[in-house]
Design a protein around this motif. Sequence first.
Motif, PDB file in Angstrom:
ATOM      1  N   VAL A 103     -22.519  -5.945   5.505  1.00  0.00           N
ATOM      2  CA  VAL A 103     -23.630  -6.571   4.720  1.00  0.00           C
ATOM      3  C   VAL A 103     -24.759  -5.742   4.202  1.00  0.00           C
ATOM      4  CG1 VAL A 103     -23.090  -9.168   5.760  1.00  0.00           C
ATOM      5  CG2 VAL A 103     -24.609  -7.548   7.049  1.00  0.00           C
ATOM      6  N   LEU A 143     -32.930  -6.197   7.622  1.00  0.00           N
ATOM      7  CA  LEU A 143     -32.809  -5.604   8.656  1.00  0.00           C
ATOM      8  C   LEU A 143     -31.645  -5.979   9.598  1.00  0.00           C
ATOM      9  CD1 LEU A 143     -36.530  -5.210   9.721  1.00  0.00           C
ATOM     10  CD2 LEU A 143     -35.511  -4.116   8.031  1.00  0.00           C
ATOM     11  N   MET A 148     -33.102  -4.876  16.513  1.00  0.00           N
ATOM     12  CA  MET A 148     -34.504  -5.491  17.342  1.00  0.00           C
ATOM     13  C   MET A 148     -33.870  -6.351  18.351  1.00  0.00           C
ATOM     14  SD  MET A 148     -36.241  -6.781  13.597  1.00  0.00           S
ATOM     15  CE  MET A 148     -34.787  -7.337  13.062  1.00  0.00           C
ATOM     16  N   TRP A 160     -38.868   1.477  13.101  1.00  0.00           N
ATOM     17  CA  TRP A 160     -40.035   0.809  12.098  1.00  0.00           C
ATOM     18  C   TRP A 160     -40.591   1.843  11.504  1.00  0.00           C
ATOM     19  CZ3 TRP A 160     -40.109  -4.131  10.729  1.00  0.00           C
ATOM     20  CH2 TRP A 160     -41.104  -4.643  10.448  1.00  0.00           C
ATOM     21  N   GLY A 188     -35.412  -8.281   4.465  1.00  0.00           N
ATOM     22  CA  GLY A 188     -35.628  -6.918   3.853  1.00  0.00           C
ATOM     23  C   GLY A 188     -34.801  -6.486   2.784  1.00  0.00           C
ATOM     24  N   ASN A 211     -36.978 -14.942   4.584  1.00  0.00           N
ATOM     25  CA  ASN A 211     -36.791 -15.916   5.398  1.00  0.00           C
ATOM     26  C   ASN A 211     -37.000 -15.728   6.816  1.00  0.00           C
ATOM     27  OD1 ASN A 211     -34.729 -14.082   5.758  1.00  0.00           O
ATOM     28  ND2 ASN A 211     -33.175 -15.444   6.271  1.00  0.00           N
ATOM     29  N   ASN A 310     -47.832  -3.195  16.905  1.00  0.00           N
ATOM     30  CA  ASN A 310     -47.852  -4.566  16.654  1.00  0.00           C
ATOM     31  C   ASN A 310     -46.225  -5.048  16.739  1.00  0.00           C
ATOM     32  OD1 ASN A 310     -50.479  -4.902  16.909  1.00  0.00           O
ATOM     33  ND2 ASN A 310     -50.574  -5.272  14.444  1.00  0.00           N
ATOM     34  N   PHE A 311     -45.513  -4.195  15.979  1.00  0.00           N
ATOM     35  CA  PHE A 311     -44.190  -4.623  15.838  1.00  0.00           C
ATOM     36  C   PHE A 311     -43.477  -4.551  17.130  1.00  0.00           C
ATOM     37  CE2 PHE A 311     -39.780  -2.865  15.241  1.00  0.00           C
ATOM     38  CZ  PHE A 311     -39.230  -4.016  14.692  1.00  0.00           C
ATOM     39  N   TYR A 327     -30.357 -16.596  16.840  1.00  0.00           N
ATOM     40  CA  TYR A 327     -29.860 -16.378  15.417  1.00  0.00           C
ATOM     41  C   TYR A 327     -28.714 -15.486  15.201  1.00  0.00           C
ATOM     42  CZ  TYR A 327     -30.831 -15.574  10.408  1.00  0.00           C
ATOM     43  OH  TYR A 327     -30.660 -15.735   9.289  1.00  0.00           O
ATOM     44  N   ARG A 334     -20.905 -18.415  13.013  1.00  0.00           N
ATOM     45  CA  ARG A 334     -20.590 -18.913  11.497  1.00  0.00           C
ATOM     46  C   ARG A 334     -19.383 -17.855  10.941  1.00  0.00           C
ATOM     47  NH1 ARG A 334     -25.286 -18.723   7.139  1.00  0.00           N
ATOM     48  NH2 ARG A 334     -24.402 -16.475   6.820  1.00  0.00           N
ATOM     49  N   LYS A 338     -14.797 -18.860   9.680  1.00  0.00           N
ATOM     50  CA  LYS A 338     -14.791 -18.975   8.329  1.00  0.00           C
ATOM     51  C   LYS A 338     -13.118 -18.577   8.178  1.00  0.00           C
ATOM     52  CE  LYS A 338     -17.936 -15.898   6.602  1.00  0.00           C
ATOM     53  NZ  LYS A 338     -18.300 -14.691   5.829  1.00  0.00           N
TER      54      LYS A 338
HETATM   55  C1  LIG Z   1     -48.176 -11.345  14.492  1.00  0.00           C
HETATM   56  C2  LIG Z   1     -47.585 -10.561  13.361  1.00  0.00           C
HETATM   57  C3  LIG Z   1     -46.711  -9.372  13.705  1.00  0.00           C
HETATM   58  C4  LIG Z   1     -45.578  -9.098  12.883  1.00  0.00           C
HETATM   59  C5  LIG Z   1     -44.725  -8.301  13.557  1.00  0.00           C
HETATM   60  C6  LIG Z   1     -43.329  -7.926  12.671  1.00  0.00           C
HETATM   61  C7  LIG Z   1     -42.502  -8.975  13.301  1.00  0.00           C
HETATM   62  C8  LIG Z   1     -40.997  -8.536  12.878  1.00  0.00           C
HETATM   63  C9  LIG Z   1     -40.556  -8.387  11.437  1.00  0.00           C
HETATM   64  C10 LIG Z   1     -39.038  -8.522  11.341  1.00  0.00           C
HETATM   65  C11 LIG Z   1     -38.963  -8.585   9.718  1.00  0.00           C
HETATM   66  C12 LIG Z   1     -37.462  -8.596   9.563  1.00  0.00           C
HETATM   67  C13 LIG Z   1     -36.868  -8.667   8.610  1.00  0.00           C
HETATM   68  C14 LIG Z   1     -35.404  -8.683   8.465  1.00  0.00           C
HETATM   69  O1  LIG Z   1     -34.707  -8.229   7.309  1.00  0.00           O
HETATM   70  S1  LIG Z   1     -34.533  -9.650   9.469  1.00  0.00           S
HETATM   71  C15 LIG Z   1     -32.831 -10.101   8.920  1.00  0.00           C
HETATM   72  C16 LIG Z   1     -32.893 -11.200   8.222  1.00  0.00           C
HETATM   73  N1  LIG Z   1     -31.516 -11.336   7.592  1.00  0.00           N
HETATM   74  C17 LIG Z   1     -30.774 -12.643   7.674  1.00  0.00           C
HETATM   75  O2  LIG Z   1     -31.182 -13.713   8.189  1.00  0.00           O
HETATM   76  C18 LIG Z   1     -29.472 -12.571   6.864  1.00  0.00           C
HETATM   77  C19 LIG Z   1     -28.368 -12.944   7.838  1.00  0.00           C
HETATM   78  N2  LIG Z   1     -27.286 -12.755   7.358  1.00  0.00           N
HETATM   79  C20 LIG Z   1     -26.745 -13.858   6.515  1.00  0.00           C
HETATM   80  O3  LIG Z   1     -27.397 -14.770   6.096  1.00  0.00           O
HETATM   81  C21 LIG Z   1     -25.492 -13.639   5.840  1.00  0.00           C
HETATM   82  O4  LIG Z   1     -24.669 -12.568   6.675  1.00  0.00           O
HETATM   83  C22 LIG Z   1     -25.304 -13.086   4.252  1.00  0.00           C
HETATM   84  C23 LIG Z   1     -25.757 -14.134   3.401  1.00  0.00           C
HETATM   85  C24 LIG Z   1     -25.916 -11.960   4.142  1.00  0.00           C
HETATM   86  C25 LIG Z   1     -23.941 -13.102   4.338  1.00  0.00           C
HETATM   87  O5  LIG Z   1     -22.981 -13.783   4.417  1.00  0.00           O
HETATM   88  P1  LIG Z   1     -21.454 -13.657   4.671  1.00  0.00           P
HETATM   89  O6  LIG Z   1     -20.789 -14.761   4.925  1.00  0.00           O
HETATM   90  O7  LIG Z   1     -20.784 -12.859   3.524  1.00  0.00           O
HETATM   91  O8  LIG Z   1     -21.418 -12.641   5.910  1.00  0.00           O
HETATM   92  P2  LIG Z   1     -21.579 -13.089   7.529  1.00  0.00           P
HETATM   93  O9  LIG Z   1     -22.528 -14.000   7.471  1.00  0.00           O
HETATM   94  O10 LIG Z   1     -19.916 -13.649   7.841  1.00  0.00           O
HETATM   95  O11 LIG Z   1     -21.750 -11.705   8.049  1.00  0.00           O
HETATM   96  C26 LIG Z   1     -20.662 -10.657   8.292  1.00  0.00           C
HETATM   97  C27 LIG Z   1     -21.065  -9.959   9.668  1.00  0.00           C
HETATM   98  O12 LIG Z   1     -22.476  -9.156   9.573  1.00  0.00           O
HETATM   99  C28 LIG Z   1     -23.214  -9.863  10.547  1.00  0.00           C
HETATM  100  N3  LIG Z   1     -24.543  -9.988  10.028  1.00  0.00           N
HETATM  101  C29 LIG Z   1     -25.098 -10.496   8.945  1.00  0.00           C
HETATM  102  N4  LIG Z   1     -26.323 -10.150   8.632  1.00  0.00           N
HETATM  103  C30 LIG Z   1     -26.672  -9.318   9.471  1.00  0.00           C
HETATM  104  C31 LIG Z   1     -27.742  -8.823   9.861  1.00  0.00           C
HETATM  105  N5  LIG Z   1     -28.978  -8.831   9.211  1.00  0.00           N
HETATM  106  N6  LIG Z   1     -27.886  -7.678  10.978  1.00  0.00           N
HETATM  107  C32 LIG Z   1     -27.009  -7.650  11.758  1.00  0.00           C
HETATM  108  N7  LIG Z   1     -25.457  -8.078  11.505  1.00  0.00           N
HETATM  109  C33 LIG Z   1     -25.651  -9.099  10.620  1.00  0.00           C
HETATM  110  C34 LIG Z   1     -22.859 -11.140  10.651  1.00  0.00           C
HETATM  111  O13 LIG Z   1     -22.932 -11.617  12.116  1.00  0.00           O
HETATM  112  C35 LIG Z   1     -21.259 -11.163  10.804  1.00  0.00           C
HETATM  113  O14 LIG Z   1     -20.818 -10.343  11.981  1.00  0.00           O
HETATM  114  P3  LIG Z   1     -19.331 -10.422  12.607  1.00  0.00           P
HETATM  115  O15 LIG Z   1     -18.268 -10.448  11.652  1.00  0.00           O
HETATM  116  O16 LIG Z   1     -19.207  -9.361  13.776  1.00  0.00           O
HETATM  117  O17 LIG Z   1     -19.563 -11.707  13.298  1.00  0.00           O
END
Ligand SMILES: CCCCCCCCCCC/C=C/C(=O)SCCNC(=O)CCNC(=O)[C@H](O)C(C)(C)COP(=O)(O)OP(=O)(O)OC[C@H]1O[C@@H](n2cnc3c(N)ncnc32)[C@H](O)[C@@H]1OP(=O)(O)O
Length: 338
Positions: A103, A143, A148, A160, A188, A211, A310-311, A327, A334, A338
């Motif tokens: 991904v 990310l 994390m 980070w 990200g 999100n 902070n992070f 999560y 999920r 599939k």
């Molecule tokens: C007080 C204030 C202080 C602030 C301090 C900071 C706080 C922290 C800030 C952190 C900011 C974070 C940013 C981010 O980017 S977090 C990541 C968010 N991403 C998501 O929510 C996306 C998750 N993924 C999906 O929704 C789907 O995978 C997607 C739509 C992208 C694709 O779908 P698809 O059906 O094609 O694929 P799968 O869902 O089957 O996924 C395949 C495998 O990949 C793994 N996967 C998916 N996404 C991630 C990810 N982001 N990281 C790691 N792994 C991921 C998924 O688990 C599947 O793995 P397996 O095949 O092994 O099961």
Amino acid sequence: MSMASKSMLNAQALARSRLSYRCYNHLSKIHVGLGSTPYSTKNSKVTASHQAHSLLSPCKLLSQQKATARKFSQRSLGQDNLLDVSVDSSSGVATLKMQKPPVNSFSLEFLTSLCINLDKLHSDGCRGLVIGSSLPKIFSAGLEITEMYQPDEARLREFWRTLQEFWIKLYGSQMITIAAITGHSPAGGCLVSMCCDHRVMADGKLTIGLNETLLGIVAPRWFSDTLINTVGHREAERALQLGKLYSPQEAVAVGLVDQVVPLESVAATVESTMAQWLKIPSHARHLSKLQLRQPTLDRLLHTRQEDIDNFVSFITKESIQKSLGMYLAALKQRSKAK
Ligand SMILES: CCCCCCCCCCC/C=C/C(=O)SCCNC(=O)CCNC(=O)[C@H](O)C(C)(C)COP(=O)(O)OP(=O)(O)OC[C@H]1O[C@@H](n2cnc3c(N)ncnc32)[C@H](O)[C@@H]1OP(=O)(O)O
């Protein structure tokens, strides 16, 4: 795996990542020293070996770098594991495609590789950069959550810091940057798209947005600043709190992306948009970009260490670890269903 071995593996990965960054710095100097011409072949592959596979002695390292630099000056390097980068010699426009299955999630190594390539393309004088993906239906899942979840603190800090670095480089880039969003682009992934000067998204069942709240985490100030600068304050307020993932049509309606076109037209649309932007005098265009983006960049540049602290303190809270664990488990469930 025991905590001790996990920690050891993390430390090794971190050392490798740092080493690959240092390798690149030497390599780019040698490359310049050899007097090679950028864009020596049309659409030449420009990739660096970003993953140092073993810890080499300084001498061995240097001779390997020289050999690599020689190859590079002649034509190109081989395919990088994580990125496919090519440069059109006639226009000076680079295309960087992310290819980290499943991904394109941003791990420390992936972010390091992205930073290295941005520097390289910039120092080679590229005028434009298209960021896209080689994976069908995925731009980037944001990310890498496992960076994390139950982290090693030293690696988490480096992770980070490298993300900050990538954002700073891309958001203020001198190059014209266009995102070719041919797949999902949450969190990200959306941030990276928003750093670009123009976004073209494929129509279809895809989503884009920050999100983070859906994971029980909070997008940091520089993420939300980037969103505010893109869609305006009111829309950003709603989007951030709801963790809204927009469809392409919704995204274009609020200005999160600039164009939505059928998947098969994304490349041509990006190309014609790039051609338009290339007509603008580069210096004036970049200064105009910085006039608007520099205050946002400065806010992070002045508080980088505090932002890392902070992070780390936020992510390592027990309640946040629990949310991330749930999560991740839901994602895996999920994917298995599939
Ligand atoms: C007080 C204030 C202080 C602030 C301090 C900071 C706080 C922290 C800030 C952190 C900011 C974070 C940013 C981010 O980017 S977090 C990541 C968010 N991403 C998501 O929510 C996306 C998750 N993924 C999906 O929704 C789907 O995978 C997607 C739509 C992208 C694709 O779908 P698809 O059906 O094609 O694929 P799968 O869902 O089957 O996924 C395949 C495998 O990949 C793994 N996967 C998916 N996404 C991630 C990810 N982001 N990281 C790691 N792994 C991921 C998924 O688990 C599947 O793995 P397996 O095949 O092994 O099961």
